[in-house]
Design a protein around this motif. Structure first.
Motif, PDB file in Angstrom:
ATOM      1  N   GLY A   1       0.781  -1.222   0.000  1.00 17.40           N
ATOM      2  CA  GLY A   1       0.000   0.000   0.000  1.00 17.40           C
ATOM      3  C   GLY A   1       0.817   1.278   0.000  1.00 17.40           C
ATOM      4  N   PHE A   2       2.151   1.172  -0.149  1.00 20.45           N
ATOM      5  CA  PHE A   2       3.011   2.360  -0.129  1.00 20.45           C
ATOM      6  C   PHE A   2       3.421   2.753  -1.532  1.00 20.45           C
ATOM      7  CE2 PHE A   2       6.974   4.680   0.105  1.00 20.45           C
ATOM      8  CZ  PHE A   2       6.682   5.613   1.081  1.00 20.45           C
ATOM      9  N   ILE A   3       3.363   4.041  -1.798  1.00 27.38           N
ATOM     10  CA  ILE A   3       3.856   4.629  -3.047  1.00 27.38           C
ATOM     11  C   ILE A   3       3.873   6.137  -2.816  1.00 27.38           C
ATOM     12  CG2 ILE A   3       1.627   4.932  -4.210  1.00 27.38           C
ATOM     13  CD1 ILE A   3       4.633   3.486  -6.038  1.00 27.38           C
ATOM     14  N   GLU A   4       4.676   6.869  -3.569  1.00 30.72           N
ATOM     15  CA  GLU A   4       4.647   8.321  -3.474  1.00 30.72           C
ATOM     16  C   GLU A   4       3.760   8.871  -4.580  1.00 30.72           C
ATOM     17  OE1 GLU A   4       8.362  10.336  -3.009  1.00 30.72           O
ATOM     18  OE2 GLU A   4       9.040   8.907  -1.495  1.00 30.72           O
ATOM     19  N   CYS A   5       3.155  10.005  -4.296  1.00 28.34           N
ATOM     20  CA  CYS A   5       2.235  10.632  -5.245  1.00 28.34           C
ATOM     21  C   CYS A   5       2.833  11.953  -5.718  1.00 28.34           C
ATOM     22  CB  CYS A   5       0.894  10.847  -4.545  1.00 28.34           C
ATOM     23  SG  CYS A   5      -0.392  11.323  -5.677  1.00 28.34           S
ATOM     24  N   HIS A   6       2.907  12.131  -7.007  1.00 27.01           N
ATOM     25  CA  HIS A   6       3.513  13.317  -7.617  1.00 27.01           C
ATOM     26  C   HIS A   6       2.423  14.149  -8.291  1.00 27.01           C
ATOM     27  CE1 HIS A   6       6.196  15.807  -9.987  1.00 27.01           C
ATOM     28  NE2 HIS A   6       5.586  15.396 -11.084  1.00 27.01           N
ATOM     29  N   HIS A   7       2.423  15.463  -8.033  1.00 24.63           N
ATOM     30  CA  HIS A   7       1.512  16.381  -8.713  1.00 24.63           C
ATOM     31  C   HIS A   7       2.105  16.749 -10.070  1.00 24.63           C
ATOM     32  CE1 HIS A   7       0.031  16.951  -4.600  1.00 24.63           C
ATOM     33  NE2 HIS A   7      -1.097  17.292  -5.176  1.00 24.63           N
ATOM     34  N   ASN A   8       1.449  16.341 -11.140  1.00 24.47           N
ATOM     35  CA  ASN A   8       1.947  16.645 -12.484  1.00 24.47           C
ATOM     36  C   ASN A   8       1.886  18.142 -12.789  1.00 24.47           C
ATOM     37  OD1 ASN A   8       2.412  13.897 -13.084  1.00 24.47           O
ATOM     38  ND2 ASN A   8       0.241  13.640 -13.509  1.00 24.47           N
ATOM     39  N   ILE A   9       0.931  18.817 -12.204  1.00 26.12           N
ATOM     40  CA  ILE A   9       0.840  20.272 -12.301  1.00 26.12           C
ATOM     41  C   ILE A   9       1.319  20.807 -10.958  1.00 26.12           C
ATOM     42  CG2 ILE A   9      -0.686  22.251 -12.628  1.00 26.12           C
ATOM     43  CD1 ILE A   9      -2.614  20.264 -14.087  1.00 26.12           C
ATOM     44  N   PRO A  10       2.521  21.399 -10.904  1.00 27.98           N
ATOM     45  CA  PRO A  10       3.058  21.860  -9.621  1.00 27.98           C
ATOM     46  C   PRO A  10       2.100  22.810  -8.904  1.00 27.98           C
ATOM     47  CG  PRO A  10       4.738  21.962 -11.322  1.00 27.98           C
ATOM     48  CD  PRO A  10       3.441  21.662 -12.010  1.00 27.98           C
ATOM     49  N   LEU A  11       1.886  22.561  -7.631  1.00 33.95           N
ATOM     50  CA  LEU A  11       0.937  23.352  -6.852  1.00 33.95           C
ATOM     51  C   LEU A  11       1.344  24.818  -6.785  1.00 33.95           C
ATOM     52  CD1 LEU A  11       0.219  20.880  -3.922  1.00 33.95           C
ATOM     53  CD2 LEU A  11      -1.189  21.324  -5.941  1.00 33.95           C
ATOM     54  N   HIS A  12       2.640  25.096  -6.762  1.00 37.52           N
ATOM     55  CA  HIS A  12       3.083  26.488  -6.655  1.00 37.52           C
ATOM     56  C   HIS A  12       2.828  27.294  -7.932  1.00 37.52           C
ATOM     57  CE1 HIS A  12       6.632  24.871  -8.724  1.00 37.52           C
ATOM     58  NE2 HIS A  12       6.850  26.111  -9.111  1.00 37.52           N
TER      59      HIS A  12
ATOM     60  N   ASN B   1      12.817   7.001  -5.628  1.00 37.46           N
ATOM     61  CA  ASN B   1      13.942   7.380  -6.488  1.00 37.46           C
ATOM     62  C   ASN B   1      13.479   8.179  -7.702  1.00 37.46           C
ATOM     63  OD1 ASN B   1      15.867   6.234  -4.856  1.00 37.46           O
ATOM     64  ND2 ASN B   1      15.929   4.314  -5.983  1.00 37.46           N
ATOM     65  N   CYS B   2      12.469   7.710  -8.386  1.00 35.82           N
ATOM     66  CA  CYS B   2      11.983   8.424  -9.565  1.00 35.82           C
ATOM     67  C   CYS B   2      11.409   9.784  -9.173  1.00 35.82           C
ATOM     68  CB  CYS B   2      10.944   7.584 -10.307  1.00 35.82           C
ATOM     69  SG  CYS B   2      11.685   6.179 -11.185  1.00 35.82           S
ATOM     70  N   HIS B   3      10.730   9.844  -8.044  1.00 36.51           N
ATOM     71  CA  HIS B   3      10.184  11.124  -7.586  1.00 36.51           C
ATOM     72  C   HIS B   3      11.310  12.133  -7.344  1.00 36.51           C
ATOM     73  CE1 HIS B   3       6.882  13.120  -4.909  1.00 36.51           C
ATOM     74  NE2 HIS B   3       7.079  13.772  -6.033  1.00 36.51           N
ATOM     75  N   ARG B   4      12.392  11.687  -6.733  1.00 34.48           N
ATOM     76  CA  ARG B   4      13.531  12.583  -6.489  1.00 34.48           C
ATOM     77  C   ARG B   4      14.192  13.006  -7.802  1.00 34.48           C
ATOM     78  NH1 ARG B   4      12.894  15.673  -3.726  1.00 34.48           N
ATOM     79  NH2 ARG B   4      15.039  16.325  -3.833  1.00 34.48           N
ATOM     80  N   MET B   5      14.285  12.117  -8.771  1.00 27.48           N
ATOM     81  CA  MET B   5      14.915  12.457 -10.049  1.00 27.48           C
ATOM     82  C   MET B   5      14.098  13.510 -10.792  1.00 27.48           C
ATOM     83  SD  MET B   5      17.829  11.062 -10.406  1.00 27.48           S
ATOM     84  CE  MET B   5      18.013  11.463  -8.670  1.00 27.48           C
ATOM     85  N   ILE B   6      12.786  13.441 -10.686  1.00 24.67           N
ATOM     86  CA  ILE B   6      11.939  14.460 -11.309  1.00 24.67           C
ATOM     87  C   ILE B   6      12.215  15.826 -10.692  1.00 24.67           C
ATOM     88  CG2 ILE B   6       9.536  15.293 -11.335  1.00 24.67           C
ATOM     89  CD1 ILE B   6       8.716  12.507 -12.229  1.00 24.67           C
ATOM     90  N   HIS B   7      12.375  15.878  -9.369  1.00 20.71           N
ATOM     91  CA  HIS B   7      12.550  17.150  -8.657  1.00 20.71           C
ATOM     92  C   HIS B   7      14.018  17.537  -8.444  1.00 20.71           C
ATOM     93  CE1 HIS B   7       8.365  17.908  -7.657  1.00 20.71           C
ATOM     94  NE2 HIS B   7       8.225  16.624  -7.415  1.00 20.71           N
ATOM     95  N   ARG B   8      14.942  16.803  -9.004  1.00 18.13           N
ATOM     96  CA  ARG B   8      16.362  17.003  -8.697  1.00 18.13           C
ATOM     97  C   ARG B   8      16.882  18.374  -9.098  1.00 18.13           C
ATOM     98  NH1 ARG B   8      21.741  15.404 -10.586  1.00 18.13           N
ATOM     99  NH2 ARG B   8      22.970  15.313  -8.674  1.00 18.13           N
ATOM    100  N   LYS B   9      16.490  18.858 -10.247  1.00 19.84           N
ATOM    101  CA  LYS B   9      16.988  20.149 -10.735  1.00 19.84           C
ATOM    102  C   LYS B   9      15.814  20.997 -11.206  1.00 19.84           C
ATOM    103  CE  LYS B   9      21.394  18.395 -12.366  1.00 19.84           C
ATOM    104  NZ  LYS B   9      22.293  18.267 -13.501  1.00 19.84           N
TER     105      LYS B   9
END
Length: 80
Positions: free
Chosen positions: A23-34, A53-61
């Motif tokens: 039941g664990f997974i991270e959820c990514h907002h495709n449209i950034p809330l900011h 890992n993939c979530h961090r790579m998306i937000h890395r830079k």
């Protein structure tokens, strides 16, 4: 399909960590809330399920990658 897995690399926390990962997974907002000036309701299609890992790579830079861009990057790496 009843399973939670990363939409980029298909990592399944349950398959690796057993009951602890179920039941664990991270959820990514495709449209950034900011980027939203007005209040808006998040819809399911606005979200992607990603492993840590993939979530961090998306937000890395800054400029963040899209899920599709990260998928393409992973495909290129796997074929080399």
């Amino acid at each position: 399909h009843g399973k939670l897995f990363c939409e980029v690399c298909f990592f399944d926390f349950s398959a690796v960590y057993g009951q602890r990962g179920k039941g664990f997974i991270e959820c990514h907002h495709n449209i950034p809330l900011h980027e939203e000036e007005n209040e808006r309701k998040t819809k399911l299609e606005d979200l992607s399920l990603l492993c840590s890992n993939c979530h961090r790579m998306i937000h890395r830079k800054k400029k963040w990658l899209t899920v599709e861009e990260l998928k393409n990057l992973c495909k290129k790496i796997k074929t080399t």
